[in-house]
Design a protein around this motif. Structure first.
Motif, PDB file in Angstrom:
ATOM      1  N   SER A  98       0.824  -1.213   0.000  1.00 29.42           N
ATOM      2  CA  SER A  98       0.000   0.000   0.000  1.00 29.42           C
ATOM      3  C   SER A  98       0.860   1.266   0.000  1.00 29.42           C
ATOM      4  O   SER A  98       1.641   1.487   0.932  1.00 29.42           O
ATOM      5  N   PRO A  99       0.714   2.125  -0.999  1.00 28.55           N
ATOM      6  CA  PRO A  99       1.468   3.385  -0.983  1.00 28.55           C
ATOM      7  C   PRO A  99       1.007   4.324   0.119  1.00 28.55           C
ATOM      8  O   PRO A  99       1.786   5.147   0.603  1.00 28.55           O
ATOM      9  N   PHE A 100      -0.242   4.198   0.548  1.00 25.62           N
ATOM     10  CA  PHE A 100      -0.747   5.064   1.606  1.00 25.62           C
ATOM     11  C   PHE A 100      -0.189   4.646   2.966  1.00 25.62           C
ATOM     12  O   PHE A 100       0.143   5.489   3.803  1.00 25.62           O
ATOM     13  N   VAL A 101      -0.068   3.343   3.181  1.00 26.37           N
ATOM     14  CA  VAL A 101       0.617   2.860   4.375  1.00 26.37           C
ATOM     15  C   VAL A 101       2.078   3.289   4.340  1.00 26.37           C
ATOM     16  O   VAL A 101       2.633   3.729   5.352  1.00 26.37           O
ATOM     17  N   ARG A 102       2.690   3.174   3.171  1.00 32.26           N
ATOM     18  CA  ARG A 102       4.085   3.572   3.069  1.00 32.26           C
ATOM     19  C   ARG A 102       4.276   5.041   3.428  1.00 32.26           C
ATOM     20  O   ARG A 102       5.260   5.414   4.071  1.00 32.26           O
ATOM     21  N   LYS A 103       3.344   5.872   3.044  1.00 32.73           N
ATOM     22  CA  LYS A 103       3.426   7.296   3.392  1.00 32.73           C
ATOM     23  C   LYS A 103       3.521   7.481   4.907  1.00 32.73           C
ATOM     24  O   LYS A 103       4.353   8.253   5.407  1.00 32.73           O
ATOM     25  N   VAL A 104       2.680   6.760   5.634  1.00 31.75           N
ATOM     26  CA  VAL A 104       2.692   6.845   7.092  1.00 31.75           C
ATOM     27  C   VAL A 104       4.022   6.341   7.653  1.00 31.75           C
ATOM     28  O   VAL A 104       4.614   6.951   8.546  1.00 31.75           O
ATOM     29  N   MET A 105       4.511   5.235   7.107  1.00 36.46           N
ATOM     30  CA  MET A 105       5.744   4.661   7.624  1.00 36.46           C
ATOM     31  C   MET A 105       6.963   5.533   7.299  1.00 36.46           C
ATOM     32  O   MET A 105       7.872   5.672   8.132  1.00 36.46           O
ATOM     33  N   VAL A 106       6.990   6.110   6.099  1.00 35.28           N
ATOM     34  CA  VAL A 106       8.089   7.036   5.779  1.00 35.28           C
ATOM     35  C   VAL A 106       8.060   8.225   6.739  1.00 35.28           C
ATOM     36  O   VAL A 106       9.095   8.640   7.270  1.00 35.28           O
ATOM     37  N   ALA A 107       6.870   8.769   6.963  1.00 30.05           N
ATOM     38  CA  ALA A 107       6.741   9.882   7.897  1.00 30.05           C
ATOM     39  C   ALA A 107       7.208   9.485   9.293  1.00 30.05           C
ATOM     40  O   ALA A 107       7.913  10.256   9.966  1.00 30.05           O
ATOM     41  N   ALA A 108       6.839   8.276   9.732  1.00 27.62           N
ATOM     42  CA  ALA A 108       7.251   7.815  11.061  1.00 27.62           C
ATOM     43  C   ALA A 108       8.774   7.720  11.155  1.00 27.62           C
ATOM     44  O   ALA A 108       9.369   8.084  12.184  1.00 27.62           O
ATOM     45  N   HIS A 109       9.415   7.238  10.096  1.00 26.77           N
ATOM     46  CA  HIS A 109      10.881   7.189  10.087  1.00 26.77           C
ATOM     47  C   HIS A 109      11.465   8.592  10.125  1.00 26.77           C
ATOM     48  O   HIS A 109      12.409   8.863  10.891  1.00 26.77           O
ATOM     49  N   GLU A 110      10.943   9.489   9.294  1.00 31.68           N
ATOM     50  CA  GLU A 110      11.467  10.854   9.242  1.00 31.68           C
ATOM     51  C   GLU A 110      11.309  11.579  10.573  1.00 31.68           C
ATOM     52  O   GLU A 110      12.141  12.409  10.948  1.00 31.68           O
ATOM     53  N   LEU A 111      10.252  11.244  11.298  1.00 32.98           N
ATOM     54  CA  LEU A 111       9.951  11.917  12.567  1.00 32.98           C
ATOM     55  C   LEU A 111      10.552  11.206  13.775  1.00 32.98           C
ATOM     56  O   LEU A 111      10.397  11.674  14.909  1.00 32.98           O
ATOM     57  N   GLY A 112      11.215  10.082  13.551  1.00 30.18           N
ATOM     58  CA  GLY A 112      11.822   9.347  14.656  1.00 30.18           C
ATOM     59  C   GLY A 112      10.830   8.617  15.538  1.00 30.18           C
ATOM     60  O   GLY A 112      11.098   8.384  16.723  1.00 30.18           O
TER      61      GLY A 112
END
Length: 203
Positions: free
Chosen positions: A10-24
């Motif tokens: 899911s690209p929408f799930v990936r968006k959340v996970m990328v954001a979570a990585h970027e935000l620590g």
């Protein structure tokens, strides 16, 4: 620990996970594999998200959030606010508008793929998806320099994910040849640790 209904495709799930990585914040999220499809609703998900969509985030206190933008807004607030979505003013509106364009492209690509895979797809609908996708790509190519020089934010994340999703699901689209600036930027952004850690896989 927060619990995220998740899929590696899911690209929408990936968006959340990328954001979570970027935000620590990735270490504060556990993932639950949840398979959703337009013709096969995930019944186990419906009590928590009646739309039957992912991502769906269950907070530690049981509060449920859905829609990737809402979830990313929440994660941004946990990280102090204004990190990947500006807090106010024209900067916020520009970020959200750019995100809407890239997110709308993802929505359209998924609908296009579903229609394309039907036994008897509607030619007029396929043509409409193709025409709109070209219009979006032309806009992204024209705005690429401004996007690339902006601080890393939700719009960049979503645009980069859209590029990767086109490679994954529409290898015959040939978007990179027609959008060289966007393609070059996307290649660079895809080397970020957050993107490498969340690569879409067909599993």
């Amino acid at each position: 620990m927060m619990r995220l209904h998740w899929s590696p495709r899911s690209p929408f799930v990936r968006k959340v996970m990328v954001a979570a990585h970027e935000l620590g914040l990735v270490d504060r999220i556990s993932t639950v594999r949840t398979v959703v499809a337009m013709q096969k609703p995930a019944r186990e998900l419906l009590p928590e998200n009646p739309l039957g969509k992912i991502p769906t985030l269950v907070l530690e206190d049981g509060t449920i959030l859905y829609d990737s933008l809402v979830i990313v807004e929440y994660l941004d607030s946990l990280a102090g606010g204004g990190r990947i979505i500006p807090a106010a003013g024209m900067a916020r509106l520009t970020e959200l508008r750019r995100h809407a364009l890239a997110n709308g492209l993802l929505d359209m690509l998924i609908l296009w793929r579903n229609e394309r895979d039907r036994a008897q797809p509607l030619p007029a609908l396929l043509d409409a998806f193709a025409l709109k996708t070209e219009a979006v790509l032309a806009t992204l190519e024209a705005e690429c320099e401004a996007l690339a020089t902006a601080p890393v934010g939700l719009a960049q994340i979503t645009t980069a994910i859209a590029g990767a999703y086109m490679d994954f699901r529409f290898p015959d689209l040939g978007w990179r040849a027609r959008c060289p600036r966007l393609s070059a930027w996307q290649h660079r952004f895809a080397e970020r640790d957050s993107m490498l850690a969340t690569a879409i896989v067909d599993a």
